[in-house]
Enzyme design. Structure first.
Site, PDB file in Angstrom:
ATOM      1  N   GLU A   4      63.107  23.634 -27.846  1.00 27.36           N
ATOM      2  CA  GLU A   4      62.170  22.814 -27.978  1.00 27.36           C
ATOM      3  C   GLU A   4      60.859  23.411 -28.513  1.00 27.36           C
ATOM      4  O   GLU A   4      59.936  22.983 -29.145  1.00 27.36           O
ATOM      5  CB  GLU A   4      61.838  21.825 -26.739  1.00 27.36           C
ATOM      6  CG  GLU A   4      62.862  20.715 -26.725  1.00 27.36           C
ATOM      7  CD  GLU A   4      62.172  20.031 -25.350  1.00 27.36           C
ATOM      8  OE1 GLU A   4      61.161  20.287 -24.799  1.00 27.36           O
ATOM      9  OE2 GLU A   4      63.414  19.238 -24.884  1.00 27.36           O
ATOM     10  N   ASP A  34      66.844  35.261 -12.357  1.00 26.76           N
ATOM     11  CA  ASP A  34      67.302  36.334 -11.018  1.00 26.76           C
ATOM     12  C   ASP A  34      68.618  35.439 -10.470  1.00 26.76           C
ATOM     13  O   ASP A  34      68.615  34.350 -10.422  1.00 26.76           O
ATOM     14  CB  ASP A  34      66.220  36.238 -10.245  1.00 26.76           C
ATOM     15  CG  ASP A  34      66.553  37.080  -8.904  1.00 26.76           C
ATOM     16  OD1 ASP A  34      66.872  38.303  -8.992  1.00 26.76           O
ATOM     17  OD2 ASP A  34      66.617  36.667  -7.868  1.00 26.76           O
TER      18      ASP A  34
END
Length: 562
Positions: free
Chosen positions: A269, A220
């Site tokens: 990751e 956002d």
């Protein structure tokens, strides 16, 4: 028009990934499905509707905020980023929803709100309670006021929601104190992203939800985290909207990109191609593309397309510019027509002829004409290369609700004299599922809905449209099925314009250099006769014609296999 083959990519795109051409469905949780009869949608309600979402043919679900929040701005004022607000459920409910979505072959993207917190966030409450000199004030933007007694705001920045972007606090001893910055509501103080504790906190928030299995984040106000040093005045009669702000000391500063490079490392990751999507309102598409360079975020919303006028020249130009901007950084283009912040395109495209995103007040339109144009626009959008976003209820052809009484509206900007319009409630009315009376299956009978639903929505419910040939729901299902199965609709940069009659937009999608799919859109106000280029795959409206020719009514999109 003449044939035009779009130039080769400036940056070689990586191998196909799920998100490069995904169809992502936005759920506004409080308005999707209510499981407990309190009139507010919740996570168990979403869980119960996963079969519907699977059958619709989407790839992923984006959930608007469900975190703990006082709900001053419908959950975009977060008090605790690691808990679920009780009105929506619990963290255990979130885990069940994530696991259930995966079982249905769907991915889950959650909203992340990093620009600001709630004023009920622990950090901000401690900043106020501890008074001047509190280290927690450094995690926000506290400044002394101007004027003889500090009675004026520190600068002239306006709030997006109207009024100044500053509120003065009262210190623990009862005296007037410093001011704090809030680009949105006063209950939403902006974080200071120059402070290392803020950056570290959000890295742990990312990992918290990634560890629970979410597949990505919608970020956002991704363009708002970093402010210009010194927070300088804008000058003049300062007022801005999220879109079209141009050069701004608080939006689209270059410093945000360092933050997203750090986030990308965390996302990479985790297995399964976890992604992040930027809500980035920037002055140009090239500036938006900066957010999706290969070491930053994966997608950015294409708000410029959302606001494009409904005519051939404007649409063609915007498609070309969008593809070119994202091609330059090797990213997919995204397309969207509606979301929780704008007038539904069933109304918007007809009431003004264009997107008119900023400064718009929804008005009544001819419901038949509005739906016809909306269906044509949706079919066009879903034929374009890249990723598409669908806002809940648009697959039902829901119109904007324009006659909500003032006493039920909850948009924090509604009662302010200036700001971002304040009419967003009209696109947030709970969607209808079944039945002939409100709440139309939104929740248990007698439970009601937090915003009133129109009487006319019985005919637009899922049950009323399911398995009904020609319904808007079945149009979306058919379009998404073709999009998933047709080989030409998988690549993200294979569009070629073809000549067409006045008022008609036409393009082809290629496989191995050969056109095998065509999309034809009549954007004029008159029927247009064309030769059949191939086998009819899908049409947004009824067609007339002969075996060799077909007549496209106004506001009609057709897909062909050629």
């Amino acid at each position: 028009m003449t044939d035009q083959l779009i130039a080769p990519p400036a940056v070689e795109a990586p191998p196909a990934s799920w998100w490069r051409n995904a169809v992502i469905y936005q759920i506004y949780p409080r308005s999707f499905a209510d499981s407990n009869g309190d009139g507010i949608g919740d996570l168990p309600g979403v869980l119960s509707r996963l079969p519907y979402l699977r059958d619709l043919g989407i790839d992923a679900v984006w959930l608007s905020p469900f975190y703990s929040s006082p709900q001053a701005d419908a959950g975009y004022d977060v008090s605790d980023y690691r808990t679920v607000d009780p009105i929506f459920g619990t963290v255990a409910d979130a885990e069940k929803l994530i696991a259930g979505a995966h079982e249905h072959g769907l991915r889950i993207i959650v909203d992340l709100v990093p620009n600001h917190s709630s004023d009920q966030h622990d950090w901000f409450k401690r900043a106020l309670a501890e008074g001047p000199g509190s280290p927690f004030r450094d995690r926000y933007h506290f400044r002394p006021g101007k004027g003889a007694n500090g009675e004026l705001p520190p600068n002239d920045w306006p709030s997006i929601f109207g009024g100044p972007a500053w509120t003065r606090v009262t210190d623990p001893d009862g005296t007037p104190g410093d001011w704090y910055l809030h680009l949105f509501a006063s209950e939403q103080p902006d974080f200071n992203w120059e402070h290392p504790a803020v950056r570290d906190e959000f890295k742990t928030i990312l990992r918290f939800w990634l560890d629970l299995g979410v597949d990505g984040f919608r970020v956002d106000v991704a363009h708002g985290l970093v402010k210009e040093d010194g927070l300088p005045d804008v000058g003049g009669d300062a007022e801005w909207h999220l879109l079209g702000v141009g050069e701004s000391p608080c939006f689209d500063r270059d410093g945000v990109h360092e933050i997203y490079r750090e986030w990308r490392k965390i996302l990479d990751e985790y297995p399964g191609e976890r992604i992040a999507v930027a809500e980035a309102w920037a002055p140009s598409l090239s500036r938006v593309a900066d957010y999706v360079r290969s070491d930053e975020l994966h997608q950015a919303f294409n708000f410029s397309y959302l606001g494009t006028a409904w005519n051939v020249a404007a649409q063609r130009q915007m498609v070309d510019e969008s593809l070119a901007a994202m091609r330059a950084v090797g990213a997919p283009t995204t397309w969207t027509l509606s979301n929780h912040d704008v007038v539904r395109h069933t109304n918007r495209l007809l009431q003004s002829g264009d997107g008119e995103v900023a400064g718009r007040r929804p008005t009544e339109v001819d419901p038949v004409a509005g739906l016809q144009r909306a269906r044509a626009a949706s079919a066009l959008m879903l034929a374009l290369p890249g990723s598409a976003y669908i806002y809940q209820g648009e697959e039902l052809g829901l119109p904007e609700v324009v006659d909500l009484p003032p006493e039920v509206r909850q948009d924090p900007a509604f009662h302010r004299a200036t700001g971002q319009d304040g009419y967003r409630d009209g696109c947030r009315v709970p969607i209808p599922w079944s039945g002939t009376q409100a709440p139309y299956g939104f929740g248990p009978d007698g439970g009601g809905s937090w915003l009133p639903q129109p009487d006319s929505w019985a005919q637009l419910s899922v049950a009323a449209q399911e398995r009904v040939p020609g319904s808007t729901l079945e149009l979306y299902r058919a379009a998404l099925a073709v999009r998933r199965s047709h080989p030409a609709l998988a690549p993200t940069d294979n569009l070629r314009w073809v000549p067409a009659s006045e008022g008609v937009l036409a393009f082809e999608r290629e496989v191995a250099g050969e056109p095998v799919f065509r999309c034809t859109v009549n954007m004029s106000d008159q029927p247009v006769a064309i030769g059949r280029p191939g086998e009819l795959l899908l049409t947004s409206g009824s067609l007339d014609g002969t075996p060799d020719n077909v007549v496209l009514p106004p506001d009609t999109t057709v897909w062909w296999s050629i």
